[in-house]
Structure formats: structure tokens, C-alpha cells
Design a protein around this motif. Structure first.
Motif, PDB file in Angstrom:
ATOM      1  N   ILE A   1      34.463  43.772  38.853  1.00  0.00           N
ATOM      2  CA  ILE A   1      35.095  44.976  39.372  1.00  0.00           C
ATOM      3  C   ILE A   1      36.386  45.252  38.614  1.00  0.00           C
ATOM      4  O   ILE A   1      36.950  44.371  37.971  1.00  0.00           O
ATOM      5  CB  ILE A   1      35.403  44.861  40.883  1.00  0.00           C
ATOM      6  CG1 ILE A   1      36.440  43.754  41.136  1.00  0.00           C
ATOM      7  CG2 ILE A   1      34.137  44.609  41.689  1.00  0.00           C
ATOM      8  CD1 ILE A   1      36.990  43.758  42.557  1.00  0.00           C
ATOM      9  N   TYR A   2      36.831  46.506  38.704  1.00  0.00           N
ATOM     10  CA  TYR A   2      38.094  46.921  38.113  1.00  0.00           C
ATOM     11  C   TYR A   2      39.075  47.213  39.237  1.00  0.00           C
ATOM     12  O   TYR A   2      38.703  47.743  40.284  1.00  0.00           O
ATOM     13  CB  TYR A   2      37.918  48.179  37.253  1.00  0.00           C
ATOM     14  CG  TYR A   2      37.024  47.959  36.063  1.00  0.00           C
ATOM     15  CD1 TYR A   2      37.563  47.554  34.852  1.00  0.00           C
ATOM     16  CD2 TYR A   2      35.648  48.166  36.157  1.00  0.00           C
ATOM     17  CE1 TYR A   2      36.746  47.355  33.750  1.00  0.00           C
ATOM     18  CE2 TYR A   2      34.824  47.970  35.060  1.00  0.00           C
ATOM     19  CZ  TYR A   2      35.372  47.563  33.857  1.00  0.00           C
ATOM     20  OH  TYR A   2      34.571  47.359  32.778  1.00  0.00           O
ATOM     21  N   GLN A   3      40.340  46.866  39.013  1.00  0.00           N
ATOM     22  CA  GLN A   3      41.364  47.135  40.008  1.00  0.00           C
ATOM     23  C   GLN A   3      42.691  47.377  39.300  1.00  0.00           C
ATOM     24  O   GLN A   3      42.836  47.041  38.128  1.00  0.00           O
ATOM     25  CB  GLN A   3      41.492  45.953  40.975  1.00  0.00           C
ATOM     26  CG  GLN A   3      41.963  44.663  40.314  1.00  0.00           C
ATOM     27  CD  GLN A   3      41.966  43.480  41.260  1.00  0.00           C
ATOM     28  OE1 GLN A   3      41.076  43.339  42.090  1.00  0.00           O
ATOM     29  NE2 GLN A   3      42.978  42.634  41.124  1.00  0.00           N
ATOM     30  N   PRO A   4      43.659  47.991  40.015  1.00  0.00           N
ATOM     31  CA  PRO A   4      44.978  48.196  39.387  1.00  0.00           C
ATOM     32  C   PRO A   4      45.599  46.875  38.960  1.00  0.00           C
ATOM     33  O   PRO A   4      45.348  45.830  39.555  1.00  0.00           O
ATOM     34  CB  PRO A   4      45.790  48.870  40.499  1.00  0.00           C
ATOM     35  CG  PRO A   4      44.779  49.497  41.391  1.00  0.00           C
ATOM     36  CD  PRO A   4      43.574  48.586  41.356  1.00  0.00           C
ATOM     37  N   VAL A   5      46.395  46.938  37.920  1.00  0.00           N
ATOM     38  CA  VAL A   5      47.043  45.732  37.406  1.00  0.00           C
ATOM     39  C   VAL A   5      47.959  45.123  38.457  1.00  0.00           C
ATOM     40  O   VAL A   5      48.741  45.825  39.107  1.00  0.00           O
ATOM     41  CB  VAL A   5      47.852  46.063  36.131  1.00  0.00           C
ATOM     42  CG1 VAL A   5      48.672  44.865  35.676  1.00  0.00           C
ATOM     43  CG2 VAL A   5      46.913  46.492  35.021  1.00  0.00           C
ATOM     44  N   THR A   6      47.844  43.814  38.647  1.00  0.00           N
ATOM     45  CA  THR A   6      48.685  43.121  39.634  1.00  0.00           C
ATOM     46  C   THR A   6      49.806  42.344  38.979  1.00  0.00           C
ATOM     47  O   THR A   6      50.615  41.727  39.667  1.00  0.00           O
ATOM     48  CB  THR A   6      47.821  42.149  40.464  1.00  0.00           C
ATOM     49  OG1 THR A   6      47.168  41.220  39.576  1.00  0.00           O
ATOM     50  CG2 THR A   6      46.758  42.904  41.259  1.00  0.00           C
ATOM     51  N   ILE A   7      49.882  42.344  37.657  1.00  0.00           N
ATOM     52  CA  ILE A   7      50.929  41.612  36.948  1.00  0.00           C
ATOM     53  C   ILE A   7      52.231  42.397  37.023  1.00  0.00           C
ATOM     54  O   ILE A   7      52.277  43.585  36.694  1.00  0.00           O
ATOM     55  CB  ILE A   7      50.537  41.383  35.484  1.00  0.00           C
ATOM     56  CG1 ILE A   7      49.228  40.604  35.395  1.00  0.00           C
ATOM     57  CG2 ILE A   7      51.653  40.667  34.723  1.00  0.00           C
ATOM     58  CD1 ILE A   7      48.671  40.513  33.987  1.00  0.00           C
TER      59      ILE A   7
END
Length: 204
Positions: free
Chosen positions: A177-183
Motif C-alpha cells: 500500500i501507499y501512504q503519506p510519508v511518516t518521516i
């Protein structure tokens, strides 16, 4: 193939004459000749450089994009996106750098040179993928290096280091899956440690 290449000065004169008014500039620096042409003349200039008797650049060695944003610390006043090609004449033993700038920053478009050099096909796909430069007339212009769901063009100067999305395997969905960057973006400042007698106490 001839064993002796003509001088850079002679090549500059030959390319200048072959391109005529299509050349915005033809320059010599560090023993290398660079020709800059306008976007409207790019494809025809490529054909001339391949076919003109004194040029005969049969081979495209490389083609890449360049983002001139913040070039020379903001002193650059020209167009932002450029396509740079390196050409080789096997028969005449000479090389040339060819440059063309895309007129629009919002949608950079230049002609594809695949009708002139078929080797440009994958190079242009790479420049499209990494810089967002569109090559008009390319028959298979799609991403080459980034993933199908990738957002943006990673070699642009304003592309965030962490990107826009991240990809991971979701064990519940049992798929990628793709998700917004959490870094969290952060600046790393190197710490300088100075010690007495560093380096064995060498005296200067």
C-alpha cells in the motif's frame, strides 16, 4: 573511421555553419564544443547534425535533463529545464554537446529526437521520469526508474528529500500500500570536536 579528429576550433566553425540561424550559440570551453538551439529548431537541428557532411554525428551517446533552478546561487536568469545530449561522429572522430531549453517551466516540452537517434528512447523516458520533461513525439513516454505510483519528479531541485508518499506491505490487506510519508524532516548539523594535541601534537 578517421584516426585524427579535427581541432575544436574547426569543429566550432563547422557546427556554426551547419546550424546557421538555428543556433542560439556555439561555444568552445575546455576543448569541448557546445551548441544551444531553440526548442522550435531542436528536431531539425538534430537531423542537420547527423547528416551534414562536416558533422555526421551518427551516434547519440547520452541524453539527460538538467534543472537550472538556483544555478549559481540564483544568478541564472534563463529557462529552468534543459535537455543535454552528447553526440559522437564515429566516421569523423569528433564529439559535440547539444543543449535545448524547454520554454515553459510549468509544462516543459521539447521534441523527441527518437526519429533521428533511436537510442534516445530510454534516455528520454529517464528525463521524463526524473525531471518531468515531456518529449513530444515519443511513442512510449512513461516512467522508467520510479514506481508506478510515484508522485513527482525526484531530480527537480524543489522535490522534498523524503518524497511525498511511502510504500509498505500491509499484512492485514496482504498487499503493498501507499501512504503519506511518516518521516519527520530534520536538519543534521555536523558536530566539530576540537582536541588539544590532535594529530599527535604536530607543530606547524
Amino acid at each position: 573511421m578517421t584516426d585524427i579528429a579535427i581541432s575544436p576550433e574547426a569543429l566550432l566553425a563547422t557546427v556554426t555553419e551547419a546550424l546557421g540561424a538555428r543556433a542560439r550559440s556555439v561555444t568552445l570551453a575546455l576543448g569541448e564544443v557546445t551548441a544551444v538551439v531553440g526548442a522550435a529548431d531542436y528536431l531539425e537541428a538534430a537531423r542537420l547534425l547527423r547528416d551534414a557532411p562536416g558533422c555526421r554525428f551518427e551516434q547519440l551517446l547520452d541524453l539527460c535533463g538538467v534543472d537550472y533552478a538556483d544555478y549559481r546561487e540564483g544568478e541564472w536568469e534563463g529557462d529552468r529545464f534543459c535537455v543535454v545530449s552528447h553526440l559522437l561522429s564515429v566516421s569523423l572522430n569528433q564529439r559535440l554537446r547539444l543543449k535545448v531549453f524547454a520554454p515553459s517551466e510549468d509544462l516543459p516540452v521539447v521534441d523527441s529526437v527518437t526519429p533521428v537517434w533511436s537510442a534516445a528512447a530510454w534516455f528520454e523516458r529517464e528525463a521524463f521520469d526524473l525531471y518531468g520533461i515531456v518529449f513530444e513525439g515519443h511513442d512510449d513516454l512513461r516512467r522508467l526508474l520510479t514506481d508506478y505510483g510515484f508522485i513527482g519528479h525526484p531530480f527537480r531541485k524543489d522535490f522534498p528529500v523524503s518524497g511525498h508518499v511511502e510504500m509498505r506491505y500491509d499484512p492485514e490487506a496482504k498487499r503493498v500500500i501507499y501512504q503519506p510519508v511518516t518521516i519527520e524532516p530534520r536538519e543534521i548539523i555536523p558536530r566539530v570536536i576540537r582536541e588539544d594535541n590532535y594529530g599527535g601534537g604536530l607543530r606547524h
